[in-house]
Design an enzyme around this catalytic site. Structure first.
Site, short mmCIF file in Angstrom:
data_model
loop_
_atom_site.label_atom_id
_atom_site.label_comp_id
_atom_site.label_asym_id
_atom_site.label_seq_id
_atom_site.Cartn_x
_atom_site.Cartn_y
_atom_site.Cartn_z
N HIS A 1 82.65 81.22 23.00
CA HIS A 1 82.49 81.84 21.67
C HIS A 1 83.67 81.41 20.80
CE1 HIS A 1 82.45 84.88 18.54
NE2 HIS A 1 81.17 85.07 18.83
N GLU B 1 85.56 82.95 18.93
CA GLU B 1 86.77 83.81 19.02
C GLU B 1 87.55 83.47 20.27
OE1 GLU B 1 84.64 87.50 18.43
OE2 GLU B 1 84.22 86.83 16.38
N GLU C 1 76.76 78.72 16.11
CA GLU C 1 77.38 79.76 15.28
C GLU C 1 78.46 79.13 14.41
OE1 GLU C 1 77.10 83.89 17.19
OE2 GLU C 1 78.74 82.89 18.19
P1 PGA Z 1 78.29 88.35 13.42
O1 PGA Z 1 78.85 87.74 14.81
O2 PGA Z 1 76.83 88.59 13.59
O3 PGA Z 1 79.08 89.65 13.25
O4 PGA Z 1 78.60 87.37 12.35
C1 PGA Z 1 78.10 86.82 15.55
C2 PGA Z 1 78.87 86.41 16.78
O5 PGA Z 1 80.09 86.27 16.71
O6 PGA Z 1 78.29 86.23 17.87
#
Ligand code: PGA
Length: 252
Positions: A95, A97, A167
């Site tokens: 991900h 993050e 994403e």
């Molecule tokens: P969000 O996050 O829908 O809050 O933009 C998506 C994710 O990080 O998987």
């Protein structure tokens, strides 16, 4: 037919109270409907057993991260085998993050994908470009490289355990979503990268994530290469999440 999937990534949010509030309604209103998707809830790992209990086994479950190692002296880590032992079917890998805040590289993501597949779970490899990379015209190249490197260790029959989530970093938690057309273009590109890797590209689900909401999900999910969504913020609100789960075009 590719699997249609809506996965709610709770990130580091939630509590026992929230599990009680959300899980029952999600099961009642979003699971087991005609034309709906597989609904996956990905809470923080300690809440997995509680979500499972509340859902009576009706929800598919996942964890947000696992260790790149199998077991042993790795304080603070959770293994893919443990996720499996708890009844999870899915694991998020790479991900943005994790990449940005915890320094996870494509090589680390690749090792995690290998652990997840060895455990017999589905790895959801997350990929996506930053705003700078998009503005520099590098988005496709960046995403293609993340797909190639993150899935470099996947062999023959393991592809059935692979899902990709596109994403764009600039869309995560910002309220800005890629247009359905831009997302579709990137999903088609991801599928062509998978094809070039000799993967069964037409059978691999590619999800979109980044500010998916009840009011934009239907447009995204009606694109031919978008097989569902990875939902952050909106997965913590029952009504939003349920209507996202019900946003697939009929007959899909
Ligand atoms: P969000 O996050 O829908 O809050 O933009 C998506 C994710 O990080 O998987």
């Amino acid at each position: 037919m590719r699997r249609k999937i809506v996965a709610g990534n709770w990130k580091m949010n939630g509590s026992k109270d929230l599990v009680q509030q959300l899980v029952g309604v999600i099961c009642d209103r979003a699971v087991g409907l005609d034309d709906a998707a597989e609904v996956v809830v990905i809470p923080p790992a300690p809440y997995v057993p509680l979500v499972q209990q509340q859902s009576d086994g009706k929800l598919a479950l996942g964890v947000q991260n696992v260790s790149e190692w199998q077991s042993g002296a790795y304080t603070g880590e959770v293994s893919a085998d443990m996720a499996k032992d708890l009844g999870c079917g899915f694991v998020l890998v790479g991900h943005s993050e994790r990449r940005q805040l915890f320094g996870e590289s494509d090589d680390v993501a690749a090792r995690k994908v290998e652990r997840v597949l060895e455990s017999g779970l589905t790895a959801v490899l997350c990929v996506g470009e930053t705003l700078e990379q998009r503005e520099a015209g590098e988005a496709e190249q960046v995403v293609a490289e993340q797909v190639r490197r993150g899935l470099a260790g996947v062999a023959g029959d393991q592809w059935e355990g692979v899902v990709v989530a596109y994403e764009p970093v600039w869309a995560i938690g910002t309220g800005k979503t890629a247009t359905a057309e831009d997302a579709q273009a990137m999903h088609a590109e991801i599928r062509s990268v998978l094809k070039a890797m000799d993967a069964p590209a037409e059978e691999i689900s590619v999800l979109y994530g980044g500010s998916v909401k009840a009011d934009n999900a239907a447009a995204l999910f009606s694109e031919p290469d978008i097989d569902g969504g990875l939902i952050g913020g909106a997965s913590l609100k029952a009504d939003e999440f349920i209507s996202i789960c019900r946003s697939f075009p009929a007959g899909n």
